[in-house]
Design an enzyme around this catalytic site. Structure first.
Site, PDB file in Angstrom:
ATOM      1  N   ALA A  51     -14.847 -56.660  20.245  1.00 22.49           N
ATOM      2  CA  ALA A  51     -14.825 -58.048  20.545  1.00 22.49           C
ATOM      3  C   ALA A  51     -14.184 -58.995  19.503  1.00 22.49           C
ATOM      4  O   ALA A  51     -13.883 -60.253  19.711  1.00 22.49           O
ATOM      5  CB  ALA A  51     -16.208 -58.598  20.881  1.00 22.49           C
TER       6      ALA A  51
ATOM      7  N   PRO B 166     -12.126 -61.289  17.000  1.00 21.80           N
ATOM      8  CA  PRO B 166     -12.832 -62.285  16.550  1.00 21.80           C
ATOM      9  C   PRO B 166     -13.829 -63.171  17.620  1.00 21.80           C
ATOM     10  O   PRO B 166     -14.516 -63.918  17.399  1.00 21.80           O
ATOM     11  CB  PRO B 166     -12.061 -63.087  15.651  1.00 21.80           C
ATOM     12  CG  PRO B 166     -10.879 -62.990  16.465  1.00 21.80           C
ATOM     13  CD  PRO B 166     -10.803 -61.466  16.898  1.00 21.80           C
TER      14      PRO B 166
ATOM     15  N   CYS C 135      -1.627 -55.810  20.720  1.00 21.19           N
ATOM     16  CA  CYS C 135      -1.074 -56.752  20.250  1.00 21.19           C
ATOM     17  C   CYS C 135       0.152 -56.319  19.573  1.00 21.19           C
ATOM     18  O   CYS C 135       0.506 -56.387  18.440  1.00 21.19           O
ATOM     19  CB  CYS C 135      -1.511 -57.909  19.432  1.00 21.19           C
ATOM     20  SG  CYS C 135      -0.597 -59.272  19.173  1.00 21.19           S
TER      21      CYS C 135
END
Length: 484
Positions: free
Chosen positions: A294, A296, A415
């Site tokens: 989770a 930041p 990402c």
């Protein structure tokens, strides 16, 4: 070309500090313009202490109380120099007549900063050179200032387009040419080429690399039920996320919705990653969701807001206690914030098997999809990092599939567009499942979410977002269903 001697290149044994022990400590330098001093200090910290520019620069700007124009200058100097570092190094090597490895790091950073102004900004050459000489004086001896002055005067005598041609002449392959021109390591250029080729879009490689060197727009998410895009000043609606806004000016941290946590800075790609999971199918009241990795907390906050509107609840897990605290802060504005626990995500599937209806795996990755925001990452990451992360990514996805109920949904997100961190991880999980895991049509789900159509390449069962095509970070999103 014969160049300055090693003494003039900043290699004076009597003056040089030991590596990492004060090589960049200023001596004087009061004449250096504050924006340039801040940019130099950040660049030096990035190279010397592995600092993160996106974290350090705002702190230094706040402490210096610079005006808007000077803060913008410091920002462009910092990020522009870091983004184009390898191209500038090639120019410096030609002008100095020596490899940049033979120039002391603080002096090299002075030169990089000046070359960015000379070749990529509308800064008067005399101003860029004079400031660089003053900066060199603060980190070196009189001979160093002479070396810096000589190298930069050499660069000013040649047109930027001619410098481009001279640098490109050294390329031995098309990938090397692209690496030099767009200032990316060759291995990243090749990884991006393969990822685009997998979509049938290899022709877009130049555009992608150029986008990595363009300052990203700042996006906000207005958390549903807590805020709205119309409440956010000096913004316009984002093209894809129904909750997204693009900042057109000002400091969002001072805006009441952001200060209160009802809206927050979040890339539009990250918003779509969370919404792909929440909108994959209609939510049944009482559902329980999990954000497995989770920290930041940005995606957790959006998951929590969506869950609250549909009668679901969210748990959040984070391995690192400090990052778990960031998650708690991110979700504090919610009326019923998610429960945040500290634990190893690879063990959640064993400890909470079959407990969740939906699980988000925002897996740790190389971050190659966010090089616009963290330009120094391209120089730090190595191919070995991809290989080292893959086993962890696979274990986290396996844990998520164990934690989800039969018929439940897992969103695997990175990402990074690197195929070894994205498609390969999903392919491995599906092949090992013996038919108990299947891909959902992620693109079709997002077609029902976005306010404008997404231009997507061929990516069966998954979605790859791109900075050059969508203006987002290069997020990979794949929805998986655990069959009943």
């Amino acid at each position: 070309m014969s160049g300055p001697t090693d003494r003039r290149a900043g290699r004076e044994p009597a003056r040089r500090a030991a590596p990492g022990r004060g090589a960049a400590t200023p001596r004087g330098g009061s004449s250096v313009q504050p924006a340039r001093r801040i940019a130099f200090d950040v660049i030096r910290a990035v190279g010397e202490s592995d600092a993160y520019a996106n974290l350090l620069l705002p702190v230094k700007l706040e402490r210096a109380k610079l005006g808007t124009a000077d803060a913008a200058l410091a920002t462009e100097l910092t990020y522009g120099t870091l983004r184009r570092q390898s191209y500038y190094d090639a120019v410096i090597a030609i002008a100095a007549g020596r490899d940049v490895s033979r120039i002391d790091p603080p002096v090299l950073d002075v030169l990089r900063l000046a070359v960015h102004q000379l070749l990529s900004m509308r800064v008067a050459p005399h101003a860029a050179v004079d400031e660089a000489v003053a900066l060199a004086r603060s980190v070196g001896s009189a001979s160093v200032t002479g070396f810096v002055n000589g190298v930069l005067r050499t660069i000013t005598r040649t047109d930027p387009l001619d410098w481009h041609d001279r640098v490109m002449e050294s390329a031995r392959s098309d990938d090397e040419r692209l690496a030099l021109e767009h200032s990316h390591p060759v291995w990243i250029v090749r990884a991006f080429r393969r990822a685009l080729s997998a979509e049938g879009r290899e022709i877009e490689l130049d555009d992608l690399l150029e986008a990595d060197n363009t300052a990203p727009r700042v996006n906000l998410v207005a958390l549903p039920g807590l805020s709205s895009v119309d409440e956010l000043p000096r913004t316009r609606r984002a093209p894809y996320s129904p909750y997204g806004a693009i900042i057109e000016g000002g400091d969002p941290a001072t805006w009441p919705p952001v200060a209160a946590g009802r809206a927050r800075v979040q890339d539009e790609g990250s918003q779509l990653a969370a919404l792909a999971l929440t909108r994959a199918r209609p939510v049944e009241p009482g559902e329980v969701w999990l954000d497995l990795c989770a920290g930041p907390g940005g995606k957790t906050a959006l998951l929590g807001a969506e869950a609250a509107a549909a009668g679901a609840t969210v748990d959040a897990n984070e391995l690192v206690p400090a990052r778990a605290e960031l998650v708690r802060k991110a979700v504090a504005a919610l009326e019923h914030p998610p429960t945040v626990t500290v634990g190893d995500g690879t063990e959640v599937g064993r400890d909470r098997a079959g407990s969740y209806d939906r699980v988000l795996v925002d897996a740790p990755c190389t971050g190659l999809g966010a090089l616009r925001r963290r330009p120094e990452a391209r120089w730090r990451k190595q191919p070995k990092d991809v290989a080292d992360l893959a086993p962890l990514q696979s274990r986290l996805l396996a844990s998520a599939l164990d934690a989800v109920k039969p018929g439940g949904i897992v969103a695997y997100v990175t990402c990074s567009p690197h195929l070894a961190e994205s498609r390969a991880i999903v392919d491995g999980a599906v092949s090992r499942s013996d038919g108990t895991v299947r891909r959902l049509d992620t693109a079709d789900v997002l077609r029902g979410v976005t306010t404008e159509p997404l231009d997507l390449g061929t990516s069966p069962g998954s979605v790859q977002l791109w900075p050059h095509r969508h203006g987002t970070d290069a997020m990979f999103i794949c929805l998986l269903e655990k069959t009943a």
